[in-house]
Design a protein around this motif. Structure first.
Motif, PDB file in Angstrom:
ATOM      1  N   GLY A   1       0.794  -1.225   0.000  1.00 38.37           N
ATOM      2  CA  GLY A   1       0.000   0.000   0.000  1.00 38.37           C
ATOM      3  C   GLY A   1       0.822   1.268   0.000  1.00 38.37           C
ATOM      4  O   GLY A   1       0.270   2.360   0.146  1.00 38.37           O
ATOM      5  N   VAL A   2       2.142   1.123  -0.147  1.00 40.79           N
ATOM      6  CA  VAL A   2       3.002   2.310  -0.164  1.00 40.79           C
ATOM      7  C   VAL A   2       3.928   2.245  -1.378  1.00 40.79           C
ATOM      8  O   VAL A   2       4.657   1.270  -1.566  1.00 40.79           O
ATOM      9  CB  VAL A   2       3.855   2.423   1.121  1.00 40.79           C
ATOM     10  N   GLU A   3       3.879   3.283  -2.181  1.00 44.56           N
ATOM     11  CA  GLU A   3       4.853   3.424  -3.257  1.00 44.56           C
ATOM     12  C   GLU A   3       6.038   4.207  -2.710  1.00 44.56           C
ATOM     13  O   GLU A   3       5.851   5.252  -2.067  1.00 44.56           O
ATOM     14  CB  GLU A   3       4.244   4.179  -4.441  1.00 44.56           C
ATOM     15  N   VAL A   4       7.238   3.694  -2.941  1.00 41.13           N
ATOM     16  CA  VAL A   4       8.437   4.334  -2.411  1.00 41.13           C
ATOM     17  C   VAL A   4       9.224   4.947  -3.570  1.00 41.13           C
ATOM     18  O   VAL A   4       9.584   4.253  -4.525  1.00 41.13           O
ATOM     19  CB  VAL A   4       9.321   3.320  -1.661  1.00 41.13           C
ATOM     20  N   ILE A   5       9.465   6.237  -3.482  1.00 37.28           N
ATOM     21  CA  ILE A   5      10.226   6.940  -4.514  1.00 37.28           C
ATOM     22  C   ILE A   5      11.514   7.453  -3.888  1.00 37.28           C
ATOM     23  O   ILE A   5      11.476   8.159  -2.870  1.00 37.28           O
ATOM     24  CB  ILE A   5       9.407   8.117  -5.095  1.00 37.28           C
ATOM     25  N   VAL A   6      12.636   7.087  -4.481  1.00 38.29           N
ATOM     26  CA  VAL A   6      13.947   7.557  -4.009  1.00 38.29           C
ATOM     27  C   VAL A   6      14.497   8.517  -5.052  1.00 38.29           C
ATOM     28  O   VAL A   6      14.641   8.150  -6.222  1.00 38.29           O
ATOM     29  CB  VAL A   6      14.929   6.376  -3.820  1.00 38.29           C
ATOM     30  N   LYS A   7      14.783   9.739  -4.637  1.00 42.49           N
ATOM     31  CA  LYS A   7      15.291  10.729  -5.598  1.00 42.49           C
ATOM     32  C   LYS A   7      16.465  11.495  -5.016  1.00 42.49           C
ATOM     33  O   LYS A   7      16.474  11.836  -3.825  1.00 42.49           O
ATOM     34  CB  LYS A   7      14.191  11.748  -5.971  1.00 42.49           C
ATOM     35  N   ARG A   8      17.418  11.780  -5.875  1.00 43.05           N
ATOM     36  CA  ARG A   8      18.505  12.659  -5.452  1.00 43.05           C
ATOM     37  C   ARG A   8      17.956  14.076  -5.314  1.00 43.05           C
ATOM     38  O   ARG A   8      17.081  14.494  -6.084  1.00 43.05           O
ATOM     39  CB  ARG A   8      19.638  12.623  -6.469  1.00 43.05           C
ATOM     40  N   ALA A   9      18.479  14.796  -4.351  1.00 40.92           N
ATOM     41  CA  ALA A   9      17.968  16.145  -4.073  1.00 40.92           C
ATOM     42  C   ALA A   9      18.039  17.037  -5.306  1.00 40.92           C
ATOM     43  O   ALA A   9      17.126  17.828  -5.566  1.00 40.92           O
ATOM     44  CB  ALA A   9      18.763  16.756  -2.923  1.00 40.92           C
ATOM     45  N   ALA A  10      19.104  16.886  -6.089  1.00 42.88           N
ATOM     46  CA  ALA A  10      19.281  17.741  -7.271  1.00 42.88           C
ATOM     47  C   ALA A  10      18.183  17.511  -8.306  1.00 42.88           C
ATOM     48  O   ALA A  10      17.903  18.394  -9.126  1.00 42.88           O
ATOM     49  CB  ALA A  10      20.649  17.488  -7.893  1.00 42.88           C
ATOM     50  N   ASP A  11      17.574  16.309  -8.273  1.00 46.03           N
ATOM     51  CA  ASP A  11      16.544  15.957  -9.256  1.00 46.03           C
ATOM     52  C   ASP A  11      15.129  16.108  -8.708  1.00 46.03           C
ATOM     53  O   ASP A  11      14.166  15.709  -9.366  1.00 46.03           O
ATOM     54  CB  ASP A  11      16.733  14.494  -9.708  1.00 46.03           C
ATOM     55  N   THR A  12      15.000  16.620  -7.493  1.00 47.51           N
ATOM     56  CA  THR A  12      13.701  16.674  -6.825  1.00 47.51           C
ATOM     57  C   THR A  12      13.181  18.104  -6.804  1.00 47.51           C
ATOM     58  O   THR A  12      13.912  19.037  -6.466  1.00 47.51           O
ATOM     59  CB  THR A  12      13.833  16.141  -5.379  1.00 47.51           C
ATOM     60  N   GLY A  13      11.923  18.258  -7.184  1.00 42.80           N
ATOM     61  CA  GLY A  13      11.329  19.590  -7.228  1.00 42.80           C
ATOM     62  C   GLY A  13      10.015  19.653  -6.469  1.00 42.80           C
ATOM     63  O   GLY A  13       9.555  18.653  -5.900  1.00 42.80           O
TER      64      GLY A  13
ATOM     65  N   ILE B   1      23.677  20.909  -1.675  1.00 49.59           N
ATOM     66  CA  ILE B   1      22.674  20.502  -2.664  1.00 49.59           C
ATOM     67  C   ILE B   1      21.349  20.145  -1.987  1.00 49.59           C
ATOM     68  O   ILE B   1      20.271  20.353  -2.553  1.00 49.59           O
ATOM     69  CB  ILE B   1      23.231  19.359  -3.534  1.00 49.59           C
ATOM     70  N   MET B   2      21.436  19.655  -0.758  1.00 51.22           N
ATOM     71  CA  MET B   2      20.199  19.405   0.009  1.00 51.22           C
ATOM     72  C   MET B   2      19.538  20.750   0.360  1.00 51.22           C
ATOM     73  O   MET B   2      18.323  20.891   0.290  1.00 51.22           O
ATOM     74  CB  MET B   2      20.555  18.619   1.273  1.00 51.22           C
ATOM     75  N   LYS B   3      20.385  21.715   0.708  1.00 46.25           N
ATOM     76  CA  LYS B   3      19.852  23.055   1.007  1.00 46.25           C
ATOM     77  C   LYS B   3      19.204  23.649  -0.239  1.00 46.25           C
ATOM     78  O   LYS B   3      18.136  24.283  -0.160  1.00 46.25           O
ATOM     79  CB  LYS B   3      20.995  23.942   1.516  1.00 46.25           C
TER      80      LYS B   3
END
Ligand code: FMN
Length: 163
Positions: free
Chosen positions: A31-43, A67-69
């Motif tokens: 019941g959970v979709e897990v998405i892993v993304k690098r911070a640079a690619d996340t908006g 890059i996290m900031k």
């Protein structure tokens, strides 16, 4: 179906291993979709589309990685007031400390009105010399197990709707 978004940055691979360990365990929950993304690619759209969050970053110079900031800087105002109450947790990969990076994530998450559902998890790689700091990290199994437990708990809570 709920979505757990795991956002991370890494320079010497430690945080990636932590994020993947959490994600693998979270994927064990139905019941959970897990998405892993690098911070640079996340908006902002990725953030808005998720139901819960796991933020994972190295501590660099007593702060979250730049890059996290940058990820938080780009997403903060587009998502403000639209995430209120959603659950989150934090993982820090540090040489020997990690507390300040954790505090920074917690302050940003407080601004977003996110709901902290687990204590921040810090893994120390004990890198001291420049050579050790710049070397690729190998996170020990017992620390990956802590990350897995956190990912599993987040996913389970999301699936059950207990947060
Ligand atoms: C420029 C730089 C600054 C760092 N500053 C800190 C720090 O302030 N506190 C700390 O505990 N570790 C510090 N470290 C060590 C990293 O947190 C450690 O190497 C960690 O494994 C990095 O995560 P990563 O493997 O995912 O890149 C620093 C590393 C670098 C490269």
């Amino acid at each position: 179906m709920k979505t757990l978004l795991i956002v991370y940055h890494t320079m010497t691979d430690g945080t990636r291993q932590m994020a993947e360990a959490a994600a693998d365990a979270a994927r064990g929950q139905q019941g959970v979709e897990v998405i892993v993304k690098r911070a640079a690619d996340t908006g902002p759209d990725d953030v808005l589309a998720a139901d819960g969050y796991l933020f994972a970053t190295p501590e660099n110079l007593a702060a979250i990685a730049g890059i996290m900031k940058d990820f938080f800087d780009r997403c903060y105002y587009p998502a403000l007031d639209r995430l209120n109450g959603r659950p989150y947790a934090t993982m820090i990969c540090a040489g020997s400390d990690g507390q300040n990076a954790l505090r920074q994530v917690e302050r940003i998450a407080t601004g977003w009105r996110l709901n902290p559902v687990a204590p921040g998890l810090i893994v120390c790689t004990h890198a001291q010399t420049p050579e050790q700091i710049l070397a690729t990290k190998r996170i020990p199994a017992q620390d990956l197990a802590r990350c897995a437990e956190l990912g599993e708990g987040l996913a389970a809570g999301l699936a059950l709707g207990v947060f």
